[in-house]
Every structure is written in C-alpha cells, then in structure tokens.
Design a protein around this motif. Structure first.
Motif, PDB file in Angstrom:
ATOM      1  N   GLU A 176       0.739  -1.160  -0.173  1.00 25.68           N
ATOM      2  CA  GLU A 176       0.046  -0.048   0.041  1.00 25.68           C
ATOM      3  C   GLU A 176       0.823   1.168  -0.197  1.00 25.68           C
ATOM      4  O   GLU A 176       0.700   2.261  -0.765  1.00 25.68           O
ATOM      5  CB  GLU A 176      -1.031  -0.051   1.157  1.00 25.68           C
ATOM      6  N   GLU A 232       2.144   1.724  -3.526  1.00 27.33           N
ATOM      7  CA  GLU A 232       0.978   2.310  -4.405  1.00 27.33           C
ATOM      8  C   GLU A 232       0.867   3.549  -3.908  1.00 27.33           C
ATOM      9  O   GLU A 232       0.458   4.591  -4.990  1.00 27.33           O
ATOM     10  CB  GLU A 232      -0.279   1.576  -4.238  1.00 27.33           C
ATOM     11  N   PHE A 237       0.787   7.000  -6.247  1.00 26.78           N
ATOM     12  CA  PHE A 237      -0.348   7.688  -6.416  1.00 26.78           C
ATOM     13  C   PHE A 237      -0.065   9.354  -6.187  1.00 26.78           C
ATOM     14  O   PHE A 237      -0.503  10.262  -7.107  1.00 26.78           O
ATOM     15  CB  PHE A 237      -1.349   7.274  -5.374  1.00 26.78           C
ATOM     16  N   PHE A 263      -6.580   6.177   1.641  1.00 28.76           N
ATOM     17  CA  PHE A 263      -6.079   5.397   0.560  1.00 28.76           C
ATOM     18  C   PHE A 263      -6.196   3.968   0.658  1.00 28.76           C
ATOM     19  O   PHE A 263      -6.463   3.084  -0.055  1.00 28.76           O
ATOM     20  CB  PHE A 263      -4.896   5.785   0.057  1.00 28.76           C
ATOM     21  N   ASN A 292      -9.392   2.421   0.734  1.00 31.17           N
ATOM     22  CA  ASN A 292     -10.107   2.416  -0.733  1.00 31.17           C
ATOM     23  C   ASN A 292      -9.196   1.317  -1.677  1.00 31.17           C
ATOM     24  O   ASN A 292      -9.821   0.725  -2.316  1.00 31.17           O
ATOM     25  CB  ASN A 292     -10.008   3.632  -1.319  1.00 31.17           C
ATOM     26  N   LEU A 293      -7.991   1.269  -1.564  1.00 30.79           N
ATOM     27  CA  LEU A 293      -7.124   0.381  -2.341  1.00 30.79           C
ATOM     28  C   LEU A 293      -7.554  -1.241  -1.674  1.00 30.79           C
ATOM     29  O   LEU A 293      -7.751  -2.099  -2.799  1.00 30.79           O
ATOM     30  CB  LEU A 293      -5.699   0.426  -1.950  1.00 30.79           C
ATOM     31  N   VAL A 351      -7.476   2.620  -9.038  1.00 31.24           N
ATOM     32  CA  VAL A 351      -6.788   3.881  -8.203  1.00 31.24           C
ATOM     33  C   VAL A 351      -6.805   4.935  -9.447  1.00 31.24           C
ATOM     34  O   VAL A 351      -6.607   4.985 -10.479  1.00 31.24           O
ATOM     35  CB  VAL A 351      -5.254   3.673  -7.959  1.00 31.24           C
ATOM     36  N   THR A 377      -8.900   8.594  -4.941  1.00 27.09           N
ATOM     37  CA  THR A 377      -8.532   7.325  -4.039  1.00 27.09           C
ATOM     38  C   THR A 377      -8.368   7.660  -2.541  1.00 27.09           C
ATOM     39  O   THR A 377      -8.410   6.972  -1.715  1.00 27.09           O
ATOM     40  CB  THR A 377      -7.604   6.318  -4.574  1.00 27.09           C
TER      41      THR A 377
END
Length: 104
Positions: free
Chosen positions: A22, A25, A29, A50, A53-54, A72, A76
C-alpha cells in the motif's frame, strides 16, 4: 526524497512499513496525481483512507463475476462522503430554482 524520508520518519512504523504494498502504491499515487497535503496529520489521514479504498478495489476486482473493474484514480484518497460532498452535490451558482405547482 529528503522530504519523503522526513515524512516516513515522522509517521509511525506500523503505519508506513506495516503497509508494504500500500505504501508503494500510495507513493505512485502521490506522484501521478501530484498530490500535496498541508500537514503531516493530513498526510497520514489520506494514506489511511487510500489504504482502505485500495483494499476495497482489490477485493472488488478479485470477485469472479463482476460487471466492472475498479482502479486507483485521483479520488482514491477521499472517503465516499468527501467525494459525494465535493463532486456530486448540486451547487447553486446564483441560479434560481423554480417549482411548478398545480395550485391556481
């Protein structure tokens, strides 16, 4: 990169390093959507949103029978409530609303 190290140092180790994938990611993002936050507290809050939501995105996309795929995007880091308030609420821009009534 120095700012990123400072932020990482300030965040709790569980929040950042416990997140693994995460965190990677989230960094992608931040770069892709050029996100900037006003404070460390907001940064941490947005990271947690985030992550949540991920998780929902991954869980949805793992379903064998689905009608659509999630991904995404620039939103997000928002909660569903924040998105709804910011992007789906009707905004009155000086326009007057008229109500048609059948009373005469």
């Amino acid at each position: 990169n120095l700012l990123l190290l400072a932020i990482m140092g300030a965040c709790s180790l569980n929040t950042v390093f416990g997140a693994g994938h995460e965190w990677s990611e989230f960094n992608g993002f931040l770069e892709k959507f050029e996100k900037k936050y006003q404070s460390l507290e907001e940064f941490e809050t947005r990271f947690q949103i985030f992550r949540s939501n991920l998780k929902n995105i991954v869980e949805h996309n793992a379903k064998p029978f689905k009608n659509f795929t999630l991904g995404v995007n620039a939103f997000t880091d928002l909660t569903p409530e924040e998105f709804k308030l910011q992007y789906t609420q009707r905004k009155n821009r000086g326009q007057q609303e008229y109500v048609i009534s059948d009373t005469a």
